[in-house]
Design a protein around this motif. Sequence first.
Motif, PDB file in Angstrom:
ATOM      1  N   GLY A   1       0.807  -1.210   0.043  1.00  0.00           N
ATOM      2  CA  GLY A   1       0.062  -0.013  -0.086  1.00  0.00           C
ATOM      3  C   GLY A   1       0.779   1.179  -0.076  1.00  0.00           C
ATOM      4  O   GLY A   1       0.242   2.523  -0.242  1.00  0.00           O
ATOM      5  N   GLU A   2       2.220   1.039   0.350  1.00  0.00           N
ATOM      6  CA  GLU A   2       3.201   2.265   0.120  1.00  0.00           C
ATOM      7  C   GLU A   2       2.901   2.821  -1.293  1.00  0.00           C
ATOM      8  O   GLU A   2       3.113   1.702  -2.167  1.00  0.00           O
ATOM      9  CB  GLU A   2       4.513   1.643   0.687  1.00  0.00           C
ATOM     10  N   TRP A   3       3.204   3.982  -1.476  1.00  0.00           N
ATOM     11  CA  TRP A   3       2.960   4.260  -3.153  1.00  0.00           C
ATOM     12  C   TRP A   3       4.278   3.888  -3.868  1.00  0.00           C
ATOM     13  O   TRP A   3       5.472   4.075  -3.490  1.00  0.00           O
ATOM     14  CB  TRP A   3       3.016   5.982  -2.748  1.00  0.00           C
ATOM     15  N   PRO A   4       4.072   3.319  -5.099  1.00  0.00           N
ATOM     16  CA  PRO A   4       5.057   2.951  -5.756  1.00  0.00           C
ATOM     17  C   PRO A   4       6.016   4.083  -6.406  1.00  0.00           C
ATOM     18  O   PRO A   4       5.675   5.139  -6.246  1.00  0.00           O
ATOM     19  CB  PRO A   4       4.362   2.245  -7.001  1.00  0.00           C
ATOM     20  N   ARG A   5       7.537   3.483  -6.599  1.00  0.00           N
ATOM     21  CA  ARG A   5       8.405   4.508  -6.899  1.00  0.00           C
ATOM     22  C   ARG A   5       8.705   4.064  -8.300  1.00  0.00           C
ATOM     23  O   ARG A   5       8.962   2.833  -8.864  1.00  0.00           O
ATOM     24  CB  ARG A   5       9.568   4.501  -6.097  1.00  0.00           C
ATOM     25  N   ALA A   6       9.125   5.262  -9.195  1.00  0.00           N
ATOM     26  CA  ALA A   6       9.699   4.853 -10.531  1.00  0.00           C
ATOM     27  C   ALA A   6      11.168   4.465 -10.449  1.00  0.00           C
ATOM     28  O   ALA A   6      11.860   4.993  -9.330  1.00  0.00           O
ATOM     29  CB  ALA A   6       9.753   6.348 -11.260  1.00  0.00           C
ATOM     30  N   LEU A   7      11.499   3.420 -10.996  1.00  0.00           N
ATOM     31  CA  LEU A   7      12.821   2.755 -10.854  1.00  0.00           C
ATOM     32  C   LEU A   7      13.773   3.870 -10.956  1.00  0.00           C
ATOM     33  O   LEU A   7      13.921   4.693 -12.045  1.00  0.00           O
ATOM     34  CB  LEU A   7      13.042   1.747 -11.830  1.00  0.00           C
ATOM     35  N   GLY A   8      14.701   4.019  -9.945  1.00  0.00           N
ATOM     36  CA  GLY A   8      15.638   5.313  -9.786  1.00  0.00           C
ATOM     37  C   GLY A   8      15.230   6.521  -9.980  1.00  0.00           C
ATOM     38  O   GLY A   8      15.856   7.477 -10.254  1.00  0.00           O
TER      39      GLY A   8
END
Length: 283
Positions: free
Chosen positions: A184-191
Amino acid sequence: MDHLEAVDAKLERARGQLRRLREEAGECCRERSRLILPEECGPEEWVEGRRWVYRGGESVLPLGWSIRVGELAYNLRSALDQLVWQLAAAHGRCAGGHGEGECPGRHSEFPIRVRRDPGRLDARLCGVGPAARAYIESVQPPRRAGGWNASRGNRVGVGLGMLRDICNRDKHQRPLRARVGWTGEWPRALGSEALPRGGGHMGPVLGSGGGVRAVGRELRYGQALLVAWGGTDGSGLEFPVEAYFEDLRHSRSGESRGAPVSETLDACMDSVEVVVSRLRREL
């Protein structure tokens, strides 16, 4: 001879089991995260944009993994019982009135109780010195409706309570299973930084009339987790994924969906190590 040689050996074995289980669970989570894939939302759907859908297989960790969790818990529980045996033997005094009438005996056991039960404590800790008994009573797990309560600072008791639940489930019910899901933590863009969002599950305006919304957390084939529309394609997102024990009462953090595997096993290990370190002084 070190009277706690067997206790230390059981703890060392449990540490190795925990390390391997953590590595395997982590790899499973990373693999499942890579199978959350972006797909286009067509005009016929509720919003035109892009969604992220799980396209992997079974999200429950293998049964053999669950059996090994039970073995780890048994080693920790057995180490505590062996510790009480040695404490009773070292103290050398016994009230009698049980079984063979001397301590230590088959009645000697490290109690982990969620309800106050002086009679049971008397039986399990017969022959144990007063200082050791007082400490053992002080780390009994507190409990409240909805999960484990660490608010009073009794983190050792919380970990022992988790250990008790795992052992009971493993011995008396079906094996304790673990399911993998999005945290449920907001996804991050790779790098890069996380995909922006506003309060709750709804993201801010991205460009003109855009936004982001979480729509699910369960990793089930075809299940959408996130939808984004307007102003971003959110390419290359990385979803934080965790393994959770199913139906295990727990919460240090208030998590209601289940007990995070890594946090739970670490808490069990930490609590037993603290207890052994403290009671070693009584021998």
